[in-house]
Design a protein around this motif. Structure first.
Motif, short mmCIF file in Angstrom:
data_model
loop_
_atom_site.label_atom_id
_atom_site.label_comp_id
_atom_site.label_asym_id
_atom_site.label_seq_id
_atom_site.Cartn_x
_atom_site.Cartn_y
_atom_site.Cartn_z
N PHE A 151 0.83 -1.21 0.00
CA PHE A 151 0.00 0.00 0.00
C PHE A 151 0.87 1.27 0.00
O PHE A 151 0.42 2.33 -0.40
N LEU A 152 2.12 1.13 0.48
CA LEU A 152 2.98 2.32 0.59
C LEU A 152 3.42 2.85 -0.77
O LEU A 152 3.75 4.02 -0.91
N LYS A 153 3.40 1.96 -1.77
CA LYS A 153 3.91 2.36 -3.09
C LYS A 153 3.13 3.53 -3.67
O LYS A 153 3.66 4.33 -4.42
N THR A 154 1.83 3.59 -3.33
CA THR A 154 1.00 4.62 -3.94
C THR A 154 0.65 5.74 -2.95
O THR A 154 -0.20 6.58 -3.24
N LEU A 155 1.33 5.73 -1.80
CA LEU A 155 0.97 6.71 -0.77
C LEU A 155 1.45 8.12 -1.17
O LEU A 155 2.62 8.30 -1.48
N PRO A 156 0.56 9.13 -1.15
CA PRO A 156 1.00 10.48 -1.49
C PRO A 156 2.05 10.99 -0.49
O PRO A 156 2.08 10.56 0.66
N ALA A 157 2.89 11.93 -0.98
CA ALA A 157 4.03 12.42 -0.18
C ALA A 157 3.58 12.94 1.19
O ALA A 157 4.23 12.69 2.21
N GLU A 158 2.46 13.66 1.22
CA GLU A 158 2.00 14.25 2.48
C GLU A 158 1.70 13.16 3.52
O GLU A 158 2.07 13.27 4.69
N GLN A 159 1.07 12.11 3.07
CA GLN A 159 0.74 11.02 4.00
C GLN A 159 2.01 10.26 4.42
O GLN A 159 2.10 9.75 5.53
N PHE A 160 2.95 10.21 3.49
CA PHE A 160 4.22 9.55 3.80
C PHE A 160 4.94 10.33 4.92
O PHE A 160 5.40 9.75 5.91
N LEU A 161 5.00 11.65 4.76
CA LEU A 161 5.67 12.48 5.78
C LEU A 161 4.94 12.42 7.11
O LEU A 161 5.54 12.48 8.18
N SER A 162 3.63 12.29 7.04
CA SER A 162 2.83 12.20 8.25
C SER A 162 3.27 10.97 9.07
O SER A 162 3.49 11.05 10.27
N GLY A 163 3.45 9.84 8.40
CA GLY A 163 3.90 8.63 9.08
C GLY A 163 5.34 8.75 9.55
O GLY A 163 5.71 8.26 10.62
N PHE A 164 6.15 9.43 8.74
CA PHE A 164 7.56 9.56 9.07
C PHE A 164 7.75 10.31 10.40
O PHE A 164 8.69 10.03 11.16
N ALA A 165 6.83 11.23 10.70
CA ALA A 165 6.94 11.99 11.97
C ALA A 165 6.79 11.06 13.16
O ALA A 165 7.46 11.22 14.18
N GLU A 166 5.89 10.07 13.07
CA GLU A 166 5.75 9.12 14.18
C GLU A 166 6.99 8.22 14.27
O GLU A 166 7.38 7.80 15.35
N MET A 167 7.62 7.95 13.12
CA MET A 167 8.88 7.19 13.17
C MET A 167 9.96 8.00 13.88
O MET A 167 10.76 7.48 14.64
N LEU A 168 9.94 9.31 13.62
CA LEU A 168 10.91 10.20 14.28
C LEU A 168 10.67 10.17 15.79
O LEU A 168 11.62 10.09 16.58
N LYS A 169 9.40 10.20 16.19
CA LYS A 169 9.09 10.14 17.62
C LYS A 169 9.64 8.85 18.23
O LYS A 169 10.31 8.89 19.27
#
Ligand code: GLY
Length: 345
Positions: free
Chosen positions: A152-170
């Protein structure tokens, strides 16, 4: 379960649950983009799929009632299972509706966004927004199974990708300098999938370990609230203004501001902020807020469910990367300073 084989993961998940009927919950987006893949395996009659409107603005009691009514109309029982196909909104509200229906039927999360892969899909926090406050009604109820389908990640728009990345940063900030360095070295432009899978796996391990130790947030799980006190206030304000900020963006700004407070109050090295700031300039952009909104934001924080006193706001802060401190009671002056700093970047 992290997988590229949704078909097998779904078969395994369903086989583990003794059930009389299976239902699927989607939102208006995942119905179009993800349901067809799920139906390749489940092949449910159309009437066993229920769809709610996408978006956090619809994470309401009204939507919960729609799901309950659907379950009643289909004669669901406590032996039925609800499969939530979506991001955090679908998982939180579907998990709540299932866990309260007839005192609780099982549910499974099929996560479709990076944000929910990293956070909402695991850990059993279910609920909905009420009285203008995010997730203010809910309960802890663990899903029977969680499926993270990396395709599902292959088609994820950049904004949603960055949204998830912030929780990874946390998770990296809570975990260790090693995890933080690995994450900050990841090239967000290339989105290399092999490296990303490893990072997702490591990030999920951080959360899963904490949830296993403290499933109902008596102590250690509060470390996962890092960035969320200011983050939730920013998100709520943006929803009220009719310009919803993606959850992960609010968390990212919350992390920065709470790191600033951590430097002031707990002696966190300001190098950590310096290392994270390029993400703001290169990817997230500056928050569209001004110092005039500080008092409104602080007011929202005083209504946060994490508070334990009426005059101070409860934060999780960082003494060092890998050393989060829970239950830090902060006054309005310190919060104001942090928000002024954030909005001046
Ligand atoms: N999102 C934080 C937690 O699950 O505890």
């Amino acid at each position: 379960m992290l997988t590229h084989d949704l078909d097998m993961a779904l078969r395994d998940a369903v086989a583990l649950i003794p059930t009389d009927q299976i239902f699927v919950l989607t939102d208006s987006n995942t119905r179009v983009h993800c349901l067809p893949l799920v139906q390749t395996t489940l092949r449910l009659p159309e009437q066993q799929v229920f769809t709610i409107e996408a978006g956090d603005a619809n994470k309401t009691l009204n939507t919960v009632e729609q799901i309950w009514r659907f379950l009643f109309s289909m004669h669901a029982t406590r032996r039925s299972v609800l499969i939530n196909v979506g991001g955090g909104m679908v998982e939180d509200i579907g998990g709540f509706a299932a866990s309260t229906y007839m005192r609780g039927m099982s549910y499974v999360n099929v996560s479709t966004t990076l944000l929910s892969d990293i956070d909402a899909a695991y850990g059993g926090k279910t609920g909905f927004n009420y009285n203008g406050l995010k997730n203010s009604i809910g309960l802890f109820a663990q899903p029977k199974s969680v499926i993270i389908c990396l395709d599902f990640l292959k088609t994820l728009p950049a904004e949603q990708f960055l949204s998830g990345f912030a929780e990874m940063l946390k998770h990296a900030l809570i975990s260790s300098p090693l995890e933080l360095n690995r994450l900050l070295e990841y090239d967000l432009n290339s989105r290399d999938t092999n490296e990303l899978e490893t990072l997702i796996q490591r990030s999920i391990v951080v959360k899963s370990y904490i949830v296993e130790q403290d499933p109902e947030e008596a102590g250690m799980r509060k470390t996962l609230n890092l960035g969320h006190t200011i983050g939730h206030a920013l998100e709520q304000m943006s929803i009220k203004q009719g310009r919803p900020m993606p959850h992960g963006y609010a968390v990212f700004y919350g992390l920065l501001a709470e790191m600033y407070m951590s430097v002031r109050l707990l002696g966190l090295s300001d190098n950590v902020i310096r290392e994270c700031l390029p993400l703001l300039y290169d990817y997230y952009g500056k928050p569209e807020c001004s110092c005039k909104q500080v008092s409104e934001l602080i007011d929202l924080m005083h209504h946060d469910k994490k508070n334990t006193t009426t005059d101070k706001v409860n934060f999780t802060l960082l003494q060092a990367v890998g050393n989060a401190r829970i239950n830090q009671q902060c006054d309005d002056k310190t919060i104001t300073e942090a928000l002024d700093w954030l909005f001046s970047l």
